[in-house]
Design a protein around this motif. Sequence first.
Motif, PDB file in Angstrom:
ATOM      1  N   ARG A  14       0.822  -1.214   0.000  1.00 34.99           N
ATOM      2  CA  ARG A  14       0.000   0.000   0.000  1.00 34.99           C
ATOM      3  C   ARG A  14       0.854   1.261   0.000  1.00 34.99           C
ATOM      4  N   LEU A  15       1.938   1.246   0.755  1.00 32.55           N
ATOM      5  CA  LEU A  15       2.845   2.389   0.734  1.00 32.55           C
ATOM      6  C   LEU A  15       3.458   2.570  -0.645  1.00 32.55           C
ATOM      7  N   TRP A  16       3.882   1.473  -1.238  1.00 35.91           N
ATOM      8  CA  TRP A  16       4.537   1.572  -2.536  1.00 35.91           C
ATOM      9  C   TRP A  16       3.580   2.099  -3.592  1.00 35.91           C
ATOM     10  N   ILE A  17       2.340   1.639  -3.582  1.00 33.49           N
ATOM     11  CA  ILE A  17       1.368   2.109  -4.568  1.00 33.49           C
ATOM     12  C   ILE A  17       1.165   3.612  -4.440  1.00 33.49           C
ATOM     13  N   TYR A  18       1.070   4.108  -3.204  1.00 31.64           N
ATOM     14  CA  TYR A  18       0.910   5.560  -3.029  1.00 31.64           C
ATOM     15  C   TYR A  18       2.147   6.304  -3.503  1.00 31.64           C
ATOM     16  N   GLU A  19       3.327   5.876  -3.032  1.00 33.18           N
ATOM     17  CA  GLU A  19       4.576   6.548  -3.414  1.00 33.18           C
ATOM     18  C   GLU A  19       4.750   6.564  -4.924  1.00 33.18           C
ATOM     19  N   TRP A  43      25.105   1.356  -4.418  1.00 33.05           N
ATOM     20  CA  TRP A  43      23.682   1.460  -4.747  1.00 33.05           C
ATOM     21  C   TRP A  43      22.843   0.737  -3.699  1.00 33.05           C
ATOM     22  N   GLY A  44      23.327  -0.418  -3.230  1.00 34.21           N
ATOM     23  CA  GLY A  44      22.590  -1.164  -2.220  1.00 34.21           C
ATOM     24  C   GLY A  44      22.572  -0.448  -0.883  1.00 34.21           C
ATOM     25  N   ILE A  45      23.716   0.096  -0.481  1.00 29.49           N
ATOM     26  CA  ILE A  45      23.777   0.826   0.787  1.00 29.49           C
ATOM     27  C   ILE A  45      22.875   2.048   0.736  1.00 29.49           C
ATOM     28  N   TYR A  46      22.892   2.759  -0.406  1.00 30.76           N
ATOM     29  CA  TYR A  46      22.017   3.933  -0.551  1.00 30.76           C
ATOM     30  C   TYR A  46      20.563   3.547  -0.344  1.00 30.76           C
ATOM     31  N   TYR A  47      20.125   2.513  -1.053  1.00 34.73           N
ATOM     32  CA  TYR A  47      18.703   2.211  -1.010  1.00 34.73           C
ATOM     33  C   TYR A  47      18.285   1.678   0.356  1.00 34.73           C
ATOM     34  N   LEU A  48      19.129   0.891   0.965  1.00 33.47           N
ATOM     35  CA  LEU A  48      18.810   0.349   2.281  1.00 33.47           C
ATOM     36  C   LEU A  48      18.737   1.463   3.325  1.00 33.47           C
ATOM     37  N   VAL A  49      19.692   2.383   3.283  1.00 39.62           N
ATOM     38  CA  VAL A  49      19.779   3.435   4.305  1.00 39.62           C
ATOM     39  C   VAL A  49      18.800   4.571   4.045  1.00 39.62           C
ATOM     40  N   GLU A  50      18.729   5.023   2.810  1.00 38.79           N
ATOM     41  CA  GLU A  50      18.006   6.262   2.516  1.00 38.79           C
ATOM     42  C   GLU A  50      16.551   6.071   2.105  1.00 38.79           C
ATOM     43  N   ARG A  51      16.194   4.894   1.583  1.00 35.16           N
ATOM     44  CA  ARG A  51      14.851   4.745   1.025  1.00 35.16           C
ATOM     45  C   ARG A  51      14.044   3.594   1.609  1.00 35.16           C
ATOM     46  N   HIS A  52      14.622   2.413   1.680  1.00 36.81           N
ATOM     47  CA  HIS A  52      13.816   1.239   2.017  1.00 36.81           C
ATOM     48  C   HIS A  52      13.191   1.352   3.407  1.00 36.81           C
ATOM     49  N   TRP A  53      14.020   1.547   4.399  1.00 34.24           N
ATOM     50  CA  TRP A  53      13.515   1.553   5.766  1.00 34.24           C
ATOM     51  C   TRP A  53      12.555   2.714   6.007  1.00 34.24           C
ATOM     52  N   SER A  54      12.844   3.875   5.449  1.00 35.09           N
ATOM     53  CA  SER A  54      12.059   5.068   5.788  1.00 35.09           C
ATOM     54  C   SER A  54      10.773   5.218   4.996  1.00 35.09           C
ATOM     55  N   THR A  55      10.655   4.532   3.852  1.00 34.14           N
ATOM     56  CA  THR A  55       9.477   4.779   3.006  1.00 34.14           C
ATOM     57  C   THR A  55       8.729   3.519   2.579  1.00 34.14           C
ATOM     58  N   LYS A  56       9.250   2.337   2.853  1.00 34.83           N
ATOM     59  CA  LYS A  56       8.657   1.141   2.278  1.00 34.83           C
ATOM     60  C   LYS A  56       8.116   0.130   3.290  1.00 34.83           C
ATOM     61  N   ILE A  57       8.227   0.412   4.588  1.00 31.82           N
ATOM     62  CA  ILE A  57       7.813  -0.578   5.573  1.00 31.82           C
ATOM     63  C   ILE A  57       6.644  -0.080   6.428  1.00 31.82           C
ATOM     64  N   TYR A  58       6.786   1.084   7.029  1.00 35.92           N
ATOM     65  CA  TYR A  58       5.717   1.647   7.860  1.00 35.92           C
ATOM     66  C   TYR A  58       5.348   3.033   7.338  1.00 35.92           C
ATOM     67  N   PRO A  59       4.125   3.509   7.589  1.00 38.13           N
ATOM     68  CA  PRO A  59       3.668   4.775   6.994  1.00 38.13           C
ATOM     69  C   PRO A  59       4.467   5.977   7.485  1.00 38.13           C
ATOM     70  N   PRO A  60       5.083   6.737   6.574  1.00 39.09           N
ATOM     71  CA  PRO A  60       5.758   7.972   6.958  1.00 39.09           C
ATOM     72  C   PRO A  60       4.734   9.066   7.266  1.00 39.09           C
ATOM     73  N   PRO A  61       5.160  10.171   7.879  1.00 38.14           N
ATOM     74  CA  PRO A  61       4.209  11.220   8.290  1.00 38.14           C
ATOM     75  C   PRO A  61       3.390  11.811   7.141  1.00 38.14           C
ATOM     76  N   TYR A  62       3.965  11.867   5.938  1.00 39.02           N
ATOM     77  CA  TYR A  62       3.247  12.505   4.834  1.00 39.02           C
ATOM     78  C   TYR A  62       2.197  11.601   4.190  1.00 39.02           C
ATOM     79  N   ALA A 120      -4.005  10.491   5.816  1.00 38.88           N
ATOM     80  CA  ALA A 120      -4.637   9.797   6.944  1.00 38.88           C
ATOM     81  C   ALA A 120      -5.597   8.708   6.475  1.00 38.88           C
ATOM     82  N   ARG A 121      -6.315   8.954   5.379  1.00 40.82           N
ATOM     83  CA  ARG A 121      -7.300   7.983   4.919  1.00 40.82           C
ATOM     84  C   ARG A 121      -6.658   6.680   4.430  1.00 40.82           C
ATOM     85  N   LEU A 122      -5.368   6.717   4.114  1.00 43.08           N
ATOM     86  CA  LEU A 122      -4.688   5.537   3.591  1.00 43.08           C
ATOM     87  C   LEU A 122      -3.856   4.809   4.649  1.00 43.08           C
ATOM     88  N   ARG A 123      -3.741   5.401   5.822  1.00 37.30           N
ATOM     89  CA  ARG A 123      -2.857   4.838   6.839  1.00 37.30           C
ATOM     90  C   ARG A 123      -3.337   3.491   7.398  1.00 37.30           C
TER      91      ARG A 123
END
Length: 332
Positions: free
Chosen positions: A105-110, A157-176, A179-182
């Motif tokens: 669901r997060l990925w579809i929104y992003e 490339w792997g370190i970048y994606y793991l550190v900067e993108r995967h954990w912060s945007t692909k697992i749990y809902p970020p603040p942005y 609300a209706r999609l959370r």
Amino acid sequence: MSTPQVNVPSRRELIHDVNVYAQSNTARGVALFTLDILLYAGAVAGVLFFPPLWAKTASGIFAGMALGRIFSLAHNAAHENIVPSRRLNRIFATILFLPIFYNCRLWIYEHHALHHPFTNDTKSDAFKPFSKQEFDALPAWRRWLERFYRSPTVISWGIYYLVERHWSTKIYPPPYRPARLRPAAWLNTALLGIYAAGLLSILAAAPYYAVNLGTVGALLLGFALPLFVFEIHDGFALYVQHTDPRIPWFNTAVDRNAEGRTELLSVHLVVPRPMGIFYHDVFAHPVHHLHPKVPCYHAYKAQKLLDSRLGPAAVVRYFGFTWMLETSRTCK
């Protein structure tokens, strides 16, 4: 640098041209879904049951490659294009995102609500470049890190994606996240947790059933290694899809029917044909931005048609070490 100022067909004309390839097939979609799951499961089984360490390590690496392939198919399923049924596409996408630990669901929104409509603009996105002023204002350690992320060292490339993108945007809902999609996003987070607990439990119990493998080895070769190999694949694909000396990024509003047309802001990376087939032609990216309903198994032919229609405006690059060095040196 930007794309050449040449006359190109309108976006509507191009969509009409490639629409012949926007045809899904249930049998083909189900076959690809089944094959991708079996390739990954078979590779993990190799980690568990092949006796020699080199074979276990090779299986772990291949499991990561299979995850890269799975992500490409999950991406297509989330666009509801690998089979005609919308519900079956959604089911496939949810299942396929689990092994790569992506919240569907997060990925579809992003991806659908942010990346596709607002490609290469001010919103947060993978490998978004800094302006010269912004980069110079960074502390020295961060400037070094950003240069490392974009260097052709493979692991970067792997370190970048793991550190900067995967954990912060692909697992749990970020603040942005709206609300209706959370609620649906949190439900998918719970689903990821259940999957992770199951996978890690199976691997942790390896001493009881696997061949020449303890708990630590099983977790390293069956979980950590495949996941990092996948992160390298994901980081590489996202870097090359929108990074090129000819492709601009924008810090103000842009006309999406002119210089901001997304098919002109994407790279068609021409790779060896077996590589393209294995990764579901994820590098035929401009046609995906033009017409997301073209399934991966028609993307190669659709991209060739699009390249011919765009002419000099098409950003076509050829996979190789020289290309990679040129891109990493020019696109800081």
